[in-house]
Design a protein around this motif. Structure first.
Motif, PDB file in Angstrom:
ATOM      1  N   TYR A   1      36.562  16.587  35.728  1.00 30.63           N
ATOM      2  CA  TYR A   1      35.326  15.891  35.373  1.00 30.63           C
ATOM      3  C   TYR A   1      34.386  15.824  36.580  1.00 30.63           C
ATOM      4  O   TYR A   1      33.166  15.995  36.445  1.00 30.63           O
TER       5      TYR A   1
ATOM      6  N   PHE B   1      34.404  22.429  31.424  1.00 27.94           N
ATOM      7  CA  PHE B   1      33.756  21.199  30.950  1.00 27.94           C
ATOM      8  C   PHE B   1      32.234  21.380  30.947  1.00 27.94           C
ATOM      9  O   PHE B   1      31.536  20.945  30.021  1.00 27.94           O
TER      10      PHE B   1
ATOM     11  N   ILE C   1      33.673  14.933  27.178  1.00 28.65           N
ATOM     12  CA  ILE C   1      33.412  14.954  28.624  1.00 28.65           C
ATOM     13  C   ILE C   1      32.591  13.740  29.050  1.00 28.65           C
ATOM     14  O   ILE C   1      31.874  13.781  30.063  1.00 28.65           O
TER      15      ILE C   1
END
Length: 393
Positions: free
Chosen positions: A255, A101, A134
């Motif tokens: 995340y 990410f 994201i």
């Protein structure tokens, strides 16, 4: 509450007793007589001239190849996690996917700078796809990040991890100070920053009428906020479709690791060097002097994964250089920059050495003086002692 003279004297005495204090204005002396705040004897044009011409060339096909590479890895990790569904593999997945990410963010970051390609439409499309995926508002962040680059090292105008002036810091209660300067809390600051910015600043990256943006930029911010909202709705829908637990494991935890990466890297590129570095305001600030206070870092095996983001000095001075040319451009520029370039400490396979830089800086780099056009971080003795007590335990 503002410190009284006696409190300041106590702070000075405390710092003189602490040999490990390095970066603050009362720290141990540098090992050389070199003054990093002195105006450099070269111009930014001299650095530019030293960088090979091909380093400025943006190849959209090469840039897109990195996007394809990273997206394939992200999808492969998701497939592996769903297939294995093993508590042995989940922690590996969380760290790996969070790192990916972060890699996607860096490519979107290049789109925001225009170093991805010379085509603004391609940059905007790819940047929106990568950053929205994201939960980053592309234009909102891009514009504030542009402000950061245009004012790097400026206490009054910088945007990212800006030192708190003493008058603002002194009004923070001790619990706020503790949260701001104690690991791991600062490593989860990015989502809060997107919504509320930093202490002493107003506005939101999602609000087109925020003072971050000009009237001409409002429509762009609306588009990015809409894309961010669409991604949030998609995640909510998937939580109903496949269950919140699976979405949390596949997306929520990675995340969090992405946010840790972002806060760690962006902080250490402007803080935590062994040599105390200046911040500027007023007539002493210039684009070149501010850019030379940034710090390169070696991230070991992650250098290639996150697209050489550790080559930060040249990136800050010349953000239009594509990431795949930054290593070469840095090597070419170092003879010109000389002592103003701080060679990063060589990392092992995993950059564990940066943890010490982070913790040490957070323990002692708390605020800067309200006065003076060249300032250095100073330390809150009360907080320093509190954090040192926690370390010793």
């Amino acid at each position: 509450m503002r410190m009284s003279p006696s409190m300041k004297d106590a702070r000075l005495e405390t710092m003189e007793r602490k040999e490990e204090y390095v970066n603050g204005v009362n720290g141990i002396k540098d090992q050389s007589d070199f003054d990093p705040s002195a105006p450099p004897p070269f111009r930014i044009a001299d650095i530019r001239a030293a960088i090979p011409k091909h380093c400025w060339v943006k190849n959209p096909w090469r840039s897109m190849s990195y996007v394809f590479r990273d997206v394939i890895v992200v999808l492969a990790l998701v497939a592996a996690a769903v297939y294995l569904n093993s508590w042995f593999f989940w922690p590996i997945y969380w760290v790996a996917q969070g790192t990916m990410f972060w890699a996607l963010f860096v490519l979107g970051h290049d789109c925001g700078h225009g170093s991805f390609s010379d085509n603004p439409i391609l940059n905007s499309i790819v940047g929106h796809m990568l950053h929205s995926s994201i939960l980053v508002p592309y234009h909102g962040w891009r514009i504030s990040h542009r402000t950061h680059h245009q004012n790097h090292g400026n206490v009054e105008k910088d945007e990212s991890w800006v030192p708190l002036p003493e008058k603002i810091y002194s009004n923070l209660d001790i619990s706020t100070r503790f949260l701001r300067f104690t690991v791991p809390f600062p490593l989860f600051a990015y989502p809060v920053y997107l919504w509320y910015r930093s202490p002493g600043k107003e506005g939101s990256h999602f609000n087109p009428y925020s003072n971050l943006f000009s009237p001409q930029e409002r429509k762009l911010v609306m588009i990015s906020t809409a894309c961010w909202t669409a991604m949030a709705i998609l995640l909510a829908y998937l939580s109903f479709a496949v269950g919140p637990s699976l979405v949390f494991k596949l997306y929520g935890v990675p995340y969090s690791f992405f946010v840790i990466w972002l806060d760690l890297v962006t902080y250490l590129h402007h803080h935590g060097h062994e040599q105390r570095l200046p911040w500027y305001r007023g007539k002493e600030w210039s684009y070149l002097r501010g850019g030379l206070t940034t710090v390169d870092r070696d991230y070991g095996i992650f250098n290639n994964i996150h697209h050489d983001i550790g080559t930060h000095v040249i990136h800050h001075l010349f953000p239009q250089i594509p990431h795949y040319h930054l290593v070469e451009a840095t090597k070419a520029a170092k003879p010109v920059i000389g002592k103003y370039y701080r060679e990063p400490k060589k990392s092992g396979l995993i950059p564990f050495h940066l943890i010490k830089n982070l913790v040490t800086s957070l323990r002692q780099d708390h605020y800067v003086s309200d006065n003076g056009d060249i300032v250095y971080y100073q330390t809150d003795a009360q907080l320093f002692q509190l954090l040192s007590l926690g370390k010793s335990e």
